[in-house]
Design an enzyme around this catalytic site. Structure first.
Site, PDB file in Angstrom:
ATOM      1  N   TYR A 114      56.882  40.807  -2.468  1.00 54.33           N
ATOM      2  CA  TYR A 114      58.292  41.226  -2.462  1.00 54.33           C
ATOM      3  C   TYR A 114      58.388  42.752  -2.377  1.00 54.33           C
ATOM      4  CZ  TYR A 114      63.182  41.477  -4.132  1.00 54.33           C
ATOM      5  OH  TYR A 114      64.527  41.713  -4.258  1.00 54.33           O
ATOM      6  N   SER A 117      66.040  46.663  -2.232  1.00 52.15           N
ATOM      7  CA  SER A 117      65.930  46.419  -3.670  1.00 52.15           C
ATOM      8  C   SER A 117      65.466  47.712  -4.329  1.00 52.15           C
ATOM      9  CB  SER A 117      64.887  45.322  -3.921  1.00 52.15           C
ATOM     10  OG  SER A 117      64.488  45.313  -5.277  1.00 52.15           O
TER      11      SER A 117
HETATM   12  P1  NAD Z   1      70.034  34.316  -3.978  1.00 50.18           P
HETATM   13  O1  NAD Z   1      68.797  33.529  -4.147  1.00 50.18           O
HETATM   14  O2  NAD Z   1      71.222  33.997  -4.808  1.00 50.18           O
HETATM   15  O3  NAD Z   1      70.482  34.325  -2.454  1.00 50.18           O
HETATM   16  C1  NAD Z   1      69.557  34.501  -1.409  1.00 50.18           C
HETATM   17  C2  NAD Z   1      70.059  33.717  -0.227  1.00 50.18           C
HETATM   18  O4  NAD Z   1      69.149  33.864   0.871  1.00 50.18           O
HETATM   19  C3  NAD Z   1      70.158  32.216  -0.532  1.00 50.18           C
HETATM   20  O5  NAD Z   1      71.414  31.743  -0.135  1.00 50.18           O
HETATM   21  C4  NAD Z   1      69.039  31.616   0.307  1.00 50.18           C
HETATM   22  O6  NAD Z   1      69.288  30.303   0.739  1.00 50.18           O
HETATM   23  C5  NAD Z   1      69.019  32.590   1.479  1.00 50.18           C
HETATM   24  N1  NAD Z   1      67.787  32.461   2.263  1.00 50.18           N
HETATM   25  C6  NAD Z   1      66.505  32.470   1.816  1.00 50.18           C
HETATM   26  N2  NAD Z   1      65.668  32.246   2.848  1.00 50.18           N
HETATM   27  C7  NAD Z   1      66.433  32.101   3.962  1.00 50.18           C
HETATM   28  C8  NAD Z   1      66.157  31.847   5.333  1.00 50.18           C
HETATM   29  N3  NAD Z   1      64.896  31.707   5.772  1.00 50.18           N
HETATM   30  N4  NAD Z   1      67.191  31.757   6.202  1.00 50.18           N
HETATM   31  C9  NAD Z   1      68.474  31.904   5.771  1.00 50.18           C
HETATM   32  N5  NAD Z   1      68.795  32.143   4.487  1.00 50.18           N
HETATM   33  C10 NAD Z   1      67.786  32.236   3.594  1.00 50.18           C
HETATM   34  O7  NAD Z   1      69.617  35.847  -4.191  1.00 50.18           O
HETATM   35  P2  NAD Z   1      70.495  37.164  -4.317  1.00 50.18           P
HETATM   36  O8  NAD Z   1      70.227  37.736  -5.635  1.00 50.18           O
HETATM   37  O9  NAD Z   1      71.891  36.937  -3.882  1.00 50.18           O
HETATM   38  O10 NAD Z   1      69.720  38.065  -3.250  1.00 50.18           O
HETATM   39  C11 NAD Z   1      70.283  38.520  -2.034  1.00 50.18           C
HETATM   40  C12 NAD Z   1      69.448  39.696  -1.540  1.00 50.18           C
HETATM   41  O11 NAD Z   1      69.505  40.747  -2.512  1.00 50.18           O
HETATM   42  C13 NAD Z   1      67.964  39.374  -1.347  1.00 50.18           C
HETATM   43  O12 NAD Z   1      67.487  40.053  -0.197  1.00 50.18           O
HETATM   44  C14 NAD Z   1      67.331  39.936  -2.610  1.00 50.18           C
HETATM   45  O13 NAD Z   1      65.977  40.291  -2.435  1.00 50.18           O
HETATM   46  C15 NAD Z   1      68.205  41.161  -2.841  1.00 50.18           C
HETATM   47  N6  NAD Z   1      68.159  41.660  -4.223  1.00 50.18           N
HETATM   48  C16 NAD Z   1      68.675  40.923  -5.253  1.00 50.18           C
HETATM   49  C17 NAD Z   1      68.623  41.439  -6.536  1.00 50.18           C
HETATM   50  C18 NAD Z   1      69.182  40.709  -7.726  1.00 50.18           C
HETATM   51  O14 NAD Z   1      68.991  41.166  -8.860  1.00 50.18           O
HETATM   52  N7  NAD Z   1      69.871  39.596  -7.569  1.00 50.18           N
HETATM   53  C19 NAD Z   1      68.033  42.684  -6.773  1.00 50.18           C
HETATM   54  C20 NAD Z   1      67.514  43.394  -5.696  1.00 50.18           C
HETATM   55  C21 NAD Z   1      67.587  42.871  -4.428  1.00 50.18           C
END
Ligand code: NAD
Length: 261
Positions: A158, A145
């Site tokens: 986080y 991130s």
């Molecule tokens: P999201 O919430 O849409 O998806 C996250 C997924 O991880 C979900 O499907 C959830 O069920 C799964 N998950 C959580 N705990 C789990 C576990 N114990 N076992 C298996 N699956 C699990 O979020 P996103 O935005 O798609 O995020 C994906 C990644 O990108 C994450 O690591 C997040 O920190 C990172 N990220 C996202 C953003 C953003 O703006 N969306 C920014 C920076 C980083």
């Protein structure tokens, strides 16, 4: 499209929705075999698998908690059972909890760290052990991130976990470079996914976020997936240990824009 990805097998954790879903579908467009992993959303995972197949790849949806050793092992086993090999492992699953740090319980801290940091370790270890045992070049991508670099008050667990992912990625990249196993991270900025749905539904919070981005827009999951496809492909064959920021310039100290400061 990257010709060398065709027929390769990838595990993508947390791919029933959001960024993981977009990576899975992009890998489908690359004609890859994809293990879709879900934790709480079987319908989303079934849909993701159907969309990967529609895009031209193969897919299987597998339930697993990636914060456990058995969960990660089950994902590897599914790749081997269904597709006979593993080439790419994407540690994408993640979550966040907003809480002033002095009020955060140990259980709340541990929950975030066990998924966002320990989960990355467990997935990486599972893939590394397989690549080493087979003596094959491998590719690991960790979803970090912008908060591996930018502090984030009230999200200390986080930011700490993502900061850990940065140095873990760099360390493992160095450790396994002699084996031709590449390990990289992606650092998304503000991306339009379910994790941000509530925040972006509020026009004030949406505008406040856009103001923090030099490119003045929220990113799309497909733009993160494009970075994952490049890192997975041999087009990035001399790249290991980096975090590729996909953030519209969010990490460029936007407070200084227009020559302020
Ligand atoms: P999201 O919430 O849409 O998806 C996250 C997924 O991880 C979900 O499907 C959830 O069920 C799964 N998950 C959580 N705990 C789990 C576990 N114990 N076992 C298996 N699956 C699990 O979020 P996103 O935005 O798609 O995020 C994906 C990644 O990108 C994450 O690591 C997040 O920190 C990172 N990220 C996202 C953003 C953003 O703006 N969306 C920014 C920076 C980083």
């Amino acid at each position: 499209m990257y010709q060398d990805l065709k027929g390769k097998t990838a595990v993508v954790t947390g791919s029933s929705k959001g960024i993981g879903y977009a990576i899975a579908v992009r890998f489908g467009q690359e004609k890859m075999n994809v293990v879709i992993n879900y934790h709480s959303d079987p319908e989303g995972a079934t849909q993701a698998a159907a969309d990967v197949i529609k895009a031209g790849g193969q897919a299987v949806a597998v339930h697993a908690d990636i914060s456990t050793e058995t969960g990660n092992q089950a994902l590897l086993q599914s790749a081997l059972d269904h597709f006979g090999d593993l080439d790419v492992w994407v540690n994408n699953a993640g979550m966040e909890t907003k809480k002033p740090t002095h009020e955060m319980s140990l259980a709340e801290w541990n929950r975030v760290v066990s998924i966002d940091e320990t989960g990355v370790f467990l997935g990486t270890r599972t893939a590394l052990a397989y690549f080493k045992q087979r003596g094959k070049a491998g590719n690991i991508i960790n979803m970090s991130s912008v908060h591996e670099r930018i502090p984030w008050p009230t999200f200390a667990s986080y930011a700490a976990a993502k900061g850990g992912v940065k140095l873990f990625t760099e360390t493992v990249a160095m450790e396994y470079a002699p084996d031709n196993i590449r390990v990289n991270a992606i650092g998304p900025g503000a991306i339009n996914t379910p994790i941000n749905a509530k925040k972006f539904a509020d026009p004030q919070q949406y505008d406040a976020t856009v103001k923090m981005i030099p490119m003045a827009r929220i990113g799309k999951p497909e733009e993160v997936a494009a970075a994952a496809a490049w890192l997975a492909s041999t087009e990035s064959s001399y790249v290991s240990g980096i975090t590729l920021f996909v953030d519209g310039g969010m990490t460029l100290y936007p407070a200084f824009k227009d020559g302020r400061g």
